[in-house]
Design a protein around this motif. Structure first.
Motif, PDB file in Angstrom:
ATOM      1  N   VAL A 283      16.845 -16.015  28.799  1.00  0.00           N
ATOM      2  CA  VAL A 283      15.714 -15.149  29.112  1.00  0.00           C
ATOM      3  C   VAL A 283      14.468 -16.013  29.315  1.00  0.00           C
ATOM      4  O   VAL A 283      14.195 -16.918  28.528  1.00  0.00           O
ATOM      5  CB  VAL A 283      15.478 -14.125  27.986  1.00  0.00           C
ATOM      6  N   GLU A 284      13.746 -15.714  30.374  1.00  0.00           N
ATOM      7  CA  GLU A 284      12.519 -16.450  30.694  1.00  0.00           C
ATOM      8  C   GLU A 284      11.345 -15.471  30.793  1.00  0.00           C
ATOM      9  O   GLU A 284      11.545 -14.292  31.121  1.00  0.00           O
ATOM     10  CB  GLU A 284      12.668 -17.205  32.012  1.00  0.00           C
ATOM     11  N   TYR A 285      10.145 -15.972  30.516  1.00  0.00           N
ATOM     12  CA  TYR A 285       8.974 -15.098  30.611  1.00  0.00           C
ATOM     13  C   TYR A 285       7.796 -15.904  31.145  1.00  0.00           C
ATOM     14  O   TYR A 285       7.750 -17.138  31.087  1.00  0.00           O
ATOM     15  CB  TYR A 285       8.641 -14.481  29.257  1.00  0.00           C
ATOM     16  N   ALA A 286       6.807 -15.177  31.651  1.00  0.00           N
ATOM     17  CA  ALA A 286       5.568 -15.771  32.173  1.00  0.00           C
ATOM     18  C   ALA A 286       4.459 -14.748  32.021  1.00  0.00           C
ATOM     19  O   ALA A 286       4.704 -13.536  31.910  1.00  0.00           O
ATOM     20  CB  ALA A 286       5.727 -16.191  33.630  1.00  0.00           C
ATOM     21  N   THR A 287       3.218 -15.222  32.015  1.00  0.00           N
ATOM     22  CA  THR A 287       2.056 -14.349  31.816  1.00  0.00           C
ATOM     23  C   THR A 287       1.001 -14.624  32.884  1.00  0.00           C
ATOM     24  O   THR A 287       0.955 -15.706  33.482  1.00  0.00           O
ATOM     25  CB  THR A 287       1.448 -14.557  30.428  1.00  0.00           C
ATOM     26  N   VAL A 288       0.155 -13.629  33.073  1.00  0.00           N
ATOM     27  CA  VAL A 288      -0.973 -13.733  33.996  1.00  0.00           C
ATOM     28  C   VAL A 288      -2.174 -13.084  33.325  1.00  0.00           C
ATOM     29  O   VAL A 288      -2.064 -11.976  32.786  1.00  0.00           O
ATOM     30  CB  VAL A 288      -0.678 -13.042  35.346  1.00  0.00           C
ATOM     31  N   THR A 289      -3.310 -13.770  33.377  1.00  0.00           N
ATOM     32  CA  THR A 289      -4.543 -13.224  32.836  1.00  0.00           C
ATOM     33  C   THR A 289      -5.450 -12.831  33.993  1.00  0.00           C
ATOM     34  O   THR A 289      -5.735 -13.645  34.878  1.00  0.00           O
ATOM     35  CB  THR A 289      -5.258 -14.249  31.943  1.00  0.00           C
ATOM     36  N   THR A 290      -5.876 -11.599  33.993  1.00  0.00           N
ATOM     37  CA  THR A 290      -6.750 -11.112  35.062  1.00  0.00           C
ATOM     38  C   THR A 290      -8.207 -11.081  34.655  1.00  0.00           C
ATOM     39  O   THR A 290      -9.082 -10.971  35.516  1.00  0.00           O
ATOM     40  CB  THR A 290      -6.322  -9.693  35.488  1.00  0.00           C
ATOM     41  N   ARG A 291      -8.506 -11.172  33.382  1.00  0.00           N
ATOM     42  CA  ARG A 291      -9.893 -11.199  32.901  1.00  0.00           C
ATOM     43  C   ARG A 291     -10.142 -12.553  32.255  1.00  0.00           C
ATOM     44  O   ARG A 291      -9.800 -12.783  31.098  1.00  0.00           O
ATOM     45  CB  ARG A 291     -10.152 -10.056  31.925  1.00  0.00           C
ATOM     46  N   ILE A 292     -10.738 -13.452  33.010  1.00  0.00           N
ATOM     47  CA  ILE A 292     -10.924 -14.824  32.540  1.00  0.00           C
ATOM     48  C   ILE A 292     -12.033 -14.897  31.502  1.00  0.00           C
ATOM     49  O   ILE A 292     -11.975 -15.672  30.545  1.00  0.00           O
ATOM     50  CB  ILE A 292     -11.254 -15.759  33.728  1.00  0.00           C
ATOM     51  N   VAL A 293     -13.060 -14.104  31.653  1.00  0.00           N
ATOM     52  CA  VAL A 293     -14.232 -14.216  30.789  1.00  0.00           C
ATOM     53  C   VAL A 293     -13.892 -13.842  29.355  1.00  0.00           C
ATOM     54  O   VAL A 293     -14.359 -14.469  28.397  1.00  0.00           O
ATOM     55  CB  VAL A 293     -15.378 -13.321  31.334  1.00  0.00           C
ATOM     56  N   SER A 294     -13.070 -12.837  29.165  1.00  0.00           N
ATOM     57  CA  SER A 294     -12.785 -12.341  27.836  1.00  0.00           C
ATOM     58  C   SER A 294     -11.926 -13.328  27.059  1.00  0.00           C
ATOM     59  O   SER A 294     -10.955 -13.878  27.581  1.00  0.00           O
ATOM     60  CB  SER A 294     -12.065 -10.992  27.933  1.00  0.00           C
ATOM     61  N   GLN A 295     -12.287 -13.580  25.830  1.00  0.00           N
ATOM     62  CA  GLN A 295     -11.475 -14.438  24.979  1.00  0.00           C
ATOM     63  C   GLN A 295     -10.229 -13.708  24.489  1.00  0.00           C
ATOM     64  O   GLN A 295      -9.205 -14.330  24.246  1.00  0.00           O
ATOM     65  CB  GLN A 295     -12.315 -14.916  23.781  1.00  0.00           C
ATOM     66  N   ILE A 296     -10.347 -12.405  24.320  1.00  0.00           N
ATOM     67  CA  ILE A 296      -9.195 -11.606  23.913  1.00  0.00           C
ATOM     68  C   ILE A 296      -8.500 -11.111  25.177  1.00  0.00           C
ATOM     69  O   ILE A 296      -9.116 -10.426  26.001  1.00  0.00           O
ATOM     70  CB  ILE A 296      -9.625 -10.414  23.029  1.00  0.00           C
ATOM     71  N   LYS A 297      -7.237 -11.464  25.305  1.00  0.00           N
ATOM     72  CA  LYS A 297      -6.508 -11.132  26.524  1.00  0.00           C
ATOM     73  C   LYS A 297      -6.051  -9.676  26.459  1.00  0.00           C
ATOM     74  O   LYS A 297      -4.951  -9.374  26.030  1.00  0.00           O
ATOM     75  CB  LYS A 297      -5.310 -12.074  26.695  1.00  0.00           C
ATOM     76  N   THR A 298      -6.907  -8.787  26.901  1.00  0.00           N
ATOM     77  CA  THR A 298      -6.568  -7.371  26.922  1.00  0.00           C
ATOM     78  C   THR A 298      -6.103  -6.918  28.295  1.00  0.00           C
ATOM     79  O   THR A 298      -5.436  -5.894  28.399  1.00  0.00           O
ATOM     80  CB  THR A 298      -7.777  -6.532  26.503  1.00  0.00           C
ATOM     81  N   LYS A 299      -6.477  -7.638  29.322  1.00  0.00           N
ATOM     82  CA  LYS A 299      -6.084  -7.277  30.674  1.00  0.00           C
ATOM     83  C   LYS A 299      -5.257  -8.413  31.263  1.00  0.00           C
ATOM     84  O   LYS A 299      -5.619  -9.589  31.150  1.00  0.00           O
ATOM     85  CB  LYS A 299      -7.309  -7.024  31.569  1.00  0.00           C
ATOM     86  N   GLY A 300      -4.165  -8.055  31.906  1.00  0.00           N
ATOM     87  CA  GLY A 300      -3.297  -9.060  32.507  1.00  0.00           C
ATOM     88  C   GLY A 300      -1.899  -8.508  32.674  1.00  0.00           C
ATOM     89  O   GLY A 300      -1.678  -7.289  32.754  1.00  0.00           O
ATOM     90  N   ALA A 301      -0.913  -9.413  32.727  1.00  0.00           N
ATOM     91  CA  ALA A 301       0.476  -9.014  32.951  1.00  0.00           C
ATOM     92  C   ALA A 301       1.397  -9.954  32.189  1.00  0.00           C
ATOM     93  O   ALA A 301       1.083 -11.135  31.968  1.00  0.00           O
ATOM     94  CB  ALA A 301       0.815  -9.024  34.441  1.00  0.00           C
ATOM     95  N   LEU A 302       2.530  -9.414  31.795  1.00  0.00           N
ATOM     96  CA  LEU A 302       3.571 -10.162  31.088  1.00  0.00           C
ATOM     97  C   LEU A 302       4.911  -9.825  31.734  1.00  0.00           C
ATOM     98  O   LEU A 302       5.257  -8.647  31.874  1.00  0.00           O
ATOM     99  CB  LEU A 302       3.579  -9.781  29.610  1.00  0.00           C
ATOM    100  N   GLY A 303       5.619 -10.867  32.152  1.00  0.00           N
ATOM    101  CA  GLY A 303       6.904 -10.657  32.821  1.00  0.00           C
ATOM    102  C   GLY A 303       8.050 -11.311  32.074  1.00  0.00           C
ATOM    103  O   GLY A 303       7.922 -12.436  31.570  1.00  0.00           O
ATOM    104  N   ILE A 304       9.188 -10.627  32.002  1.00  0.00           N
ATOM    105  CA  ILE A 304      10.414 -11.147  31.389  1.00  0.00           C
ATOM    106  C   ILE A 304      11.542 -10.957  32.392  1.00  0.00           C
ATOM    107  O   ILE A 304      11.693  -9.870  32.982  1.00  0.00           O
ATOM    108  CB  ILE A 304      10.730 -10.421  30.066  1.00  0.00           C
TER     109      ILE A 304
END
Length: 659
Positions: free
Chosen positions: A403-424
């Motif tokens: 199983v492999e996974y990857a992530t994407v952050t869409t809100r760069i400014v925020s230190q807490i990653k609340t917006k983005g995507a996670l793929g498996i």
């Protein structure tokens, strides 16, 4: 012993219910012998002028007097001859013969089928009864009634060898025995030859209906199905592991006509277990690491796939829930993960969470506790407060790749990653899967920002890494969703309804629960997908549930604060496939009973077609989260014990009041 006239001397003539074997026949034989002795003459041949029919009832036969017998007989002269040397085996009484047969039966250790015994007609009742004989045998009168009821037609009597002579015509004693046998045949339907019973041939009155040769039920044949490469296992096991003096061996079952195929035999017994037998040479040749698509014994091949999924379709549960960062988890997740609408649980469970609870491990334990011991967590990943967990039936973990996974952050400014995507992603048999959970930009008017989040996700998500693409010719480097066979994208997409709160409330109050067509006419995501500006090639099942956002926590009412946010379908599940009609949506709904967040969980059930694969992919080799499995099962057991204790305490503390 025999008398000087050649008539056999019998041990008794009294007809009672408890007399041992053949007393009624002996009585008639003596009557016939006396009649022959008085009126015998000429050449000693006795013939019937008008022989009684086979259909004569038992009462009429017993009332037949010697005078009537003489009237029905044509007497010819008899030339007296000295009797032959008596045969000891014929001199024994019928009681003694029956006792000897019973003695031989009890002491014999041979097969039930005696090779020296003459078989009965039509192969019916080829051997004696499989059950041991009863010590208190039925009386001759009872035997006569049974045989007389069976032989009710003259045709059956003519086809029977009962009334025929077994000796020469020159012996007066044997001629008299013919008369005795004739009357005995009328009464009993059988004659004793060589001290062994012979059953008369039974002819049906009309042709019997056709009967299915396979006596095993369809359910047993299906449950004990054998692979084509193991069909000769019955003969192999019989040769190698045959049991001595087994009364239900494969040869006996097939030879006696009890079963007619291998499936029937395996339904009745198994040499090893219910598992399909595997040859040693197959174990030697299997590498489980390298193999072709159609190779015999390939771990991910067509044979193994058909064994677990005959229709090559698996059930997948996909769910999304914005938890709003609440620490409190629902008391029960059964209505969420195990809805009562489908009769069976799914093969795979994929749950994505946005703004997850602070204790991610506790959330995963609750999922394992709810799904129970039949499921294991194949993989889990997190990106800030984005969680995703993949559970699969424990029988199927051997057919998954790494199983492999990857992530994407869409809100760069925020230190807490609340917006983005996670793929498996992983490969199951020969079908590659990609699961993406996302949290897009919020705001009623920020449609373009949400489309940018989508485009960044499909371009930046670097999957797969080591697992090979099942069809690289149809893949695109600029879109991750084109590099997999089946793609499921779910999450809080934050698309809203382009209508004011008052209008939306009016539509919700007027329309029934399942008709949301008027409301969906204002849905932003539906409009953008129809234009092709987002989720290209994706589909969504029909929506028949109320908007999942925004509720007052703990209540069924939509936002009653001063902001008065418009109810919207922010939580969605969409899907796409490389091949047409590979994914079939079974159910698409929300879970209104979970009220710990301002969002309601949304889930979808799918039937997905799976194809066989090659064994040259990196396998997960049965890897799963063992620690989580043990904790979840322990929690489940503890909860059940507590429930039982509460019920016990409730019964013991009940008070009965008398008014």
């Amino acid at each position: 012993m025999s008398t000087p006239n050649g008539f056999p001397q019998h041990s008794g003539t009294c007809v009672t219910q408890g007399t041992e074997g053949g007393a009624v026949q002996d009585l008639h034989a003596k009557k016939a012998g006396k009649a022959a002795k008085k009126e015998a003459g000429g050449n000693g041949v006795l013939t019937f002028q008008d022989p009684p029919s086979i259909g004569t009832s038992l009462s009429q036969t017993l009332e037949l007097l010697p005078d009537e017998l003489k009237a029905n007989m044509k007497v010819k002269s008899v030339t007296p001859r000295p009797p032959r040397k008596p045969r000891l085996e014929r001199a024994a009484s019928l009681d003694e013969k029956s006792w000897r047969r019973w003695r031989r039966f009890r002491t014999s250790q041979e097969s039930l089928t005696d090779p020296n015994e003459t078989s009965s007609s039509n192969g019916s009742l080829q051997e004696a009864s499989l059950s041991p004989p009863i010590r208190s045998r039925a009386s001759p009168y009872h035997q006569c009634c049974q045989q007389n009821s069976v032989q009710s037609s003259p045709d059956a009597s003519e086809a029977s060898p009962v009334g025929k002579s077994r000796g020469g015509t020159s012996d007066l004693g044997k001629r008299a025995s013919e008369i005795s046998s004739a009357f005995g045949g009328l009464l009993r339907g059988k004659a004793f030859a060589g001290g062994k019973p012979r059953l008369s041939q039974i002819m049906p009155a009309r042709p019997l209906p056709p009967m299915e040769l396979n006596v095993a039920s369809h359910t047993l044949r299906t449950a004990n199905r054998i692979d084509s490469d193991c069909m000769d296992y019955r003969h192999y096991s019989q040769h190698k592991f045959g049991r001595v003096s087994s009364s239900l061996s494969d040869t006996r079952l097939h030879g006696n006509g009890m079963v007619y195929d291998n499936c029937s035999t395996d339904s009745m017994k198994s040499t090893f277990s219910l598992l399909t037998p595997i040859r040693s040479k197959d174990v030697r040749s299997r590498s489980y690491l390298e193999g072709s698509l159609l190779a015999n014994g390939a771990l991910l091949g067509a044979e193994e796939l058909s064994r677990y999924f005959p229709d090559r379709n698996i059930g997948i549960f996909v769910a999304t829930w914005n938890m709003q960062g609440q620490k409190e988890l629902p008391m029960n997740l059964d209505d969420f993960l195990l809805p009562t609408d489908p009769d069976y649980a799914q093969d795979m469970y994929v749950i994505g969470v946005q703004e997850g609870c602070p204790d991610r491990r506790e959330w995963e334990i609750r999922l394992q506790e709810t799904l129970g011991p039949h499921y294991v967590m194949l993989y889990s990943a997190a990106h800030g407060v984005l969680y995703m967990s993949v559970f699969i039936r424990r029988d199927l973990i051997w057919f998954c790749s790494e199983v492999e996974y990857a992530t994407v952050t869409t809100r760069i400014v925020s230190q807490i990653k609340t917006k983005g995507a996670l793929g498996i992603c992983f490969t199951f048999f020969g079908t590659s899967f990609l699961f993406i959970t996302s949290h897009f930009t919020s705001g009623d008017s920020k449609v373009n920002e949400r489309k940018l989040d989508y485009n960044k996700t499909i371009q930046t998500l670097t999957l797969p890494k080591n697992v090979p693409d099942t069809n690289p010719y149809r893949s695109s480097s600029s879109d991750v969703t084109t590099r997999f066979d089946e793609v499921f994208w779910f999450g809080d997409f934050n698309f809203r309804l382009n209508k004011d709160r008052e209008t939306v409330d009016s539509i919700l109050n007027q329309n029934p629960e399942t008709d949301m067509s008027k409301l969906l006419a204002y849905d932003q995501l539906t409009s953008e997908m129809s234009r092709g500006s987002i989720f290209k090639g994706f589909q969504e099942a029909d929506i028949h549930f109320r908007p999942s956002y925004k509720f007052d926590i703990g209540k069924d009412s939509y936002d009653t604060t001063s902001k008065q946010r418009t109810p919207s379908y922010t939580d969605r599940v969409v899907y796409r496939s490389r091949y047409r009609d590979d994914i079939h949506a079974v159910k698409y709904s929300s879970c209104p009973v979970i009220k710990t967040s301002d969002h309601r969980p949304v889930f979808a059930l799918f039937r997905v077609k799976v194809r066989p694969g090659r064994d040259n992919i990196p396998l997960a080799a049965g890897q799963f989260d063992r620690e989580l499995y043990l904790i979840g099962i322990k929690r489940r057991i503890t909860r059940e014990l507590q429930k039982r204790q509460e019920q016990k305490d409730q019964k013991s503390s009940s008070i009965c009041s008398i008014s």
